[in-house]
Enzyme design. Structure first.
Site, PDB file in Angstrom:
ATOM      1  N   LYS A 183     -15.078  -7.771   0.879  1.00 42.82           N
ATOM      2  CA  LYS A 183     -15.170  -8.236   2.237  1.00 42.82           C
ATOM      3  C   LYS A 183     -16.489  -7.878   2.777  1.00 42.82           C
ATOM      4  O   LYS A 183     -16.951  -6.863   2.644  1.00 42.82           O
ATOM      5  CB  LYS A 183     -14.077  -7.705   3.079  1.00 42.82           C
TER       6      LYS A 183
ATOM      7  N   GLU B  18     -11.199  -6.198  -4.337  1.00 46.43           N
ATOM      8  CA  GLU B  18     -11.453  -6.996  -3.085  1.00 46.43           C
ATOM      9  C   GLU B  18     -12.641  -7.032  -2.174  1.00 46.43           C
ATOM     10  O   GLU B  18     -12.687  -5.863  -1.951  1.00 46.43           O
ATOM     11  CB  GLU B  18     -10.081  -6.931  -2.540  1.00 46.43           C
TER      12      GLU B  18
ATOM     13  N   ASP C 283       2.765   1.894   3.233  1.00 46.67           N
ATOM     14  CA  ASP C 283       3.485   0.744   3.910  1.00 46.67           C
ATOM     15  C   ASP C 283       4.798   1.136   3.612  1.00 46.67           C
ATOM     16  O   ASP C 283       5.705   0.932   4.220  1.00 46.67           O
ATOM     17  CB  ASP C 283       3.222  -0.569   3.253  1.00 46.67           C
TER      18      ASP C 283
ATOM     19  N   ASP D  22     -11.863 -11.257  10.685  1.00 45.66           N
ATOM     20  CA  ASP D  22     -10.914 -11.620   9.708  1.00 45.66           C
ATOM     21  C   ASP D  22      -9.517 -11.995  10.213  1.00 45.66           C
ATOM     22  O   ASP D  22      -8.764 -11.123  10.721  1.00 45.66           O
ATOM     23  CB  ASP D  22     -10.593 -10.303   8.770  1.00 45.66           C
TER      24      ASP D  22
ATOM     25  N   ASP E 162      -6.216 -13.325  -2.862  1.00 45.24           N
ATOM     26  CA  ASP E 162      -5.290 -13.385  -1.590  1.00 45.24           C
ATOM     27  C   ASP E 162      -5.323 -14.684  -1.027  1.00 45.24           C
ATOM     28  O   ASP E 162      -6.792 -15.073  -0.470  1.00 45.24           O
ATOM     29  CB  ASP E 162      -6.130 -11.963  -0.854  1.00 45.24           C
TER      30      ASP E 162
ATOM     31  N   MET F  69       1.968  -6.133  -7.751  1.00 42.98           N
ATOM     32  CA  MET F  69       0.916  -5.426  -7.245  1.00 42.98           C
ATOM     33  C   MET F  69       0.933  -4.192  -6.380  1.00 42.98           C
ATOM     34  O   MET F  69       1.900  -4.285  -5.529  1.00 42.98           O
ATOM     35  CB  MET F  69      -0.147  -6.553  -6.595  1.00 42.98           C
TER      36      MET F  69
ATOM     37  N   GLU G 149     -10.430 -13.012  -1.677  1.00 46.28           N
ATOM     38  CA  GLU G 149      -9.488 -13.572  -0.507  1.00 46.28           C
ATOM     39  C   GLU G 149     -10.279 -14.716   0.245  1.00 46.28           C
ATOM     40  O   GLU G 149     -11.312 -14.414   0.296  1.00 46.28           O
ATOM     41  CB  GLU G 149      -9.308 -12.261   0.382  1.00 46.28           C
TER      42      GLU G 149
ATOM     43  N   ASP H 114      -2.145 -13.062   1.964  1.00 48.32           N
ATOM     44  CA  ASP H 114      -2.598 -11.749   2.499  1.00 48.32           C
ATOM     45  C   ASP H 114      -2.862 -12.231   4.059  1.00 48.32           C
ATOM     46  O   ASP H 114      -4.008 -12.646   4.375  1.00 48.32           O
ATOM     47  CB  ASP H 114      -3.959 -11.045   1.992  1.00 48.32           C
TER      48      ASP H 114
ATOM     49  N   ASP I  46      -6.938 -13.823   9.270  1.00 47.66           N
ATOM     50  CA  ASP I  46      -5.589 -13.766   8.135  1.00 47.66           C
ATOM     51  C   ASP I  46      -4.699 -14.665   8.781  1.00 47.66           C
ATOM     52  O   ASP I  46      -3.502 -14.484   8.867  1.00 47.66           O
ATOM     53  CB  ASP I  46      -5.067 -12.221   8.199  1.00 47.66           C
TER      54      ASP I  46
ATOM     55  N   HIS J  96     -12.318 -13.773   3.494  1.00 44.37           N
ATOM     56  CA  HIS J  96     -13.253 -12.876   3.049  1.00 44.37           C
ATOM     57  C   HIS J  96     -14.425 -13.786   2.757  1.00 44.37           C
ATOM     58  O   HIS J  96     -15.787 -13.438   3.448  1.00 44.37           O
ATOM     59  CB  HIS J  96     -13.100 -11.723   2.306  1.00 44.37           C
TER      60      HIS J  96
ATOM     61  N   HIS K 125       0.879  -1.130   0.244  1.00 40.55           N
ATOM     62  CA  HIS K 125      -0.016  -0.037   0.032  1.00 40.55           C
ATOM     63  C   HIS K 125       0.821   1.296   0.088  1.00 40.55           C
ATOM     64  O   HIS K 125       1.836   1.189   0.795  1.00 40.55           O
ATOM     65  CB  HIS K 125      -0.778   0.055   1.330  1.00 40.55           C
TER      66      HIS K 125
HETATM   67  C1  GCO Z   1      -8.039  -6.937   4.901  1.00 45.18           C
HETATM   68  C2  GCO Z   1      -7.686  -6.781   3.346  1.00 45.18           C
HETATM   69  C3  GCO Z   1      -6.657  -6.200   3.092  1.00 45.18           C
HETATM   70  C4  GCO Z   1      -6.368  -5.960   1.707  1.00 45.18           C
HETATM   71  C5  GCO Z   1      -5.123  -4.805   1.348  1.00 45.18           C
HETATM   72  C6  GCO Z   1      -5.075  -4.870  -0.070  1.00 45.18           C
HETATM   73  O1  GCO Z   1      -8.826  -7.742   5.185  1.00 45.18           O
HETATM   74  O2  GCO Z   1      -7.170  -6.194   5.600  1.00 45.18           O
HETATM   75  O3  GCO Z   1      -7.688  -8.351   3.009  1.00 45.18           O
HETATM   76  O4  GCO Z   1      -5.367  -6.936   3.589  1.00 45.18           O
HETATM   77  O5  GCO Z   1      -6.354  -7.093   1.014  1.00 45.18           O
HETATM   78  O6  GCO Z   1      -5.474  -3.543   1.913  1.00 45.18           O
HETATM   79  O7  GCO Z   1      -5.844  -4.206  -0.710  1.00 45.18           O
HETATM   80 MN    MN Z   2      -7.074  -9.076   1.139  1.00 43.27          MN
HETATM   81 MN    MN Z   3      -8.312  -9.933   5.137  1.00 42.08          MN
END
Ligand code: GCO
Ligand code: MN
Ligand code: MN
Length: 387
Positions: free
Chosen positions: A182, A180, A56, A254, A244, A87, A216, A286, A256, A219, A53
């Site tokens: 969510k 993307e 980041d 989430d 993702d 990306m 993702e 991700d 992750d 998600h 990002h």
């Molecule tokens: C989340 C999202 C993010 C995006 C990222 C890229 O749930 O935090 O998945 O990780 O993937 O912002 O756009």
């Molecule tokens: Mn993501």
């Molecule tokens: Mn996520």
């Protein structure tokens, strides 16, 4: 044997291995690493590329000279390490200005600031070689539907993506946009909550061919859905521009987690789909290490994601070559061609034939499909007792 290689296209976001383990109930447990240190970590574990990002890499309040210095150093380490940047994406969720959305904010100043921030980072992403630009609208939603119109929000979102497609074309960039979805978190409800919803939305854009999805796993699982089915639909529509990969327990926040950590069977069928169809894009993880870990644990996490993917890939090849499984599948699908004259394109003649054909309903229904046996064989293959 399960060593990552460049052709596997394994990528990580700076924010994934850079995650410091904070959650809503506790602060960071790991010291922050700089983007350059994170590149070294990714090179050490054998990743192919890094995604980022804007913030980041470059703090939101960096001066132009600080920005230039950061970019210069980052490019140097990319060149030295051979890491690619497939990306890029914009942080349109952390700063308080985005508290009620970015592209879907009711405030034109916020919407235009979001455009500005995205265009500036599209310029940098193109310079770094990124081909995919991801849009994750973390704040594009509501807690209360008294607060704004869902129709207006969709209109604003569409206008923004249309504008940015035009910007990409006008600059001569070759970006593919990947939306993307969510369902929630951080907003109570996020607009366009699933990859399927995104696919429907894409058809309403001015340049639908430029826009696809970045599904993702976590998600779709948060929404209680079958991730592989969502990915198959995106692939079928020619819209799987990015993915993702991660993991989590169904229908929670989430989490992750490391790819393959929880949902062994779902992950297996997902990898099998990606490999069977010949998906050529990034395999982007991700996810982040558990809060219990130091940076050795972060490396274990990153290596684990890639290793699990390669093990599932091997299992998929094993499934495709397993004679018991394949002969069972052939038997199950043996009726497929029995009505060959009815297959293919529509004709009135064919329609009339189908309408008058005598189907033996009871006989067709009486046939056992042997799915119990097939699924048990699949599980035994995954559990490692079939060679
Ligand atoms: C989340 C999202 C993010 C995006 C990222 C890229 O749930 O935090 O998945 O990780 O993937 O912002 O756009
Ligand atoms: Mn993501
Ligand atoms: Mn996520």
């Amino acid at each position: 044997m399960y060593e990552p290689k460049p052709e596997h296209k394994f990528t990580f976001g700076l924010w994934t291995v850079g995650n410091r383990g904070a959650d809503p109930f506790g602060g960071p447990v790991r010291a922050g690493l700089s983007p350059v240190e994170l590149l070294h970590l990714l090179a050490e574990v054998g990743a192919y590329g890094v995604n980022y990002h804007d913030n980041d890499l470059i703090p939101i309040d960096a001066t132009p000279s600080e920005r230039a210095q950061i970019i210069k150093e980052f490019k140097q380490v990319l060149a030295d390490s051979g890491l690619k940047v497939p990306m890029a994406t914009t942080n349109l969720f952390s700063d308080p200005i985005f508290k009620d959305g970015a592209f879907t904010s009711s405030d034109a100043r916020v919407r235009n600031y979001a455009l500005q921030k995205t265009m500036i980072n599209m310029d940098l992403g193109a310079e770094l070689g990124a081909e995919v630009y991801v849009f994750w609208g973390g704040r594009e939603g509501t807690e209360s539907d008294a607060t704004k119109s869902a129709l207006e929000s969709l209109k604003h979102f569409r206008e923004s993506i249309n504008f940015l497609c035009e910007y990409s074309l006008a600059q001569g960039y070759d970006y593919k946009f990947a939306l993307e979805a969510k369902p929630n978190e951080p907003r109570g409800d996020i607009y366009l909550p699933t990859s399927g919803a995104m696919l429907g939305f894409i058809a309403t854009l001015d340049h639908p061919q430029m826009v696809g999805v970045n599904p993702e796993m976590a998600h779709e699982h948060m929404a209680g859905l079958n991730f592989m089915h969502a990915v198959a639909q995106a692939w079928d529509a020619g819209k799987l521009f990015h993915i993702d990969l991660n993991d989590q327990n169904y229908v929670r926040f989430d989490q992750d987690w490391r790819f393959g950590m929880q949902s062994l069977k779902q992950s297996f069928f997902l990898v099998k789909l990606l490999e069977d169809v010949g998906y050529q894009g990034s395999r982007h993880f991700d996810a982040h290490a558990m809060r219990t870990e130091d940076y050795e644990g972060v490396k274990d996490f990153a290596r684990g994601c890639m290793r699990s993917y390669l093990i599932f890939k091997e299992k998929a090849a094993q499934f495709n070559a397993d004679s018991s499984i394949q002969s069972l599948l052939a038997e199950i699908h043996s009726e497929n061609n029995s009505l060959q004259p009815f297959a293919g394109a529509f004709s009135l003649e064919k329609a009339n034939k189908i309408k008058t054909f005598a189907f033996d309903r009871q006989k067709i229904a009486a046939r056992g499909l042997r799915y119990e046996k097939l699924d048990q064989l699949t599980n035994e293959l995954l559990m490692g007792v079939r060679s």
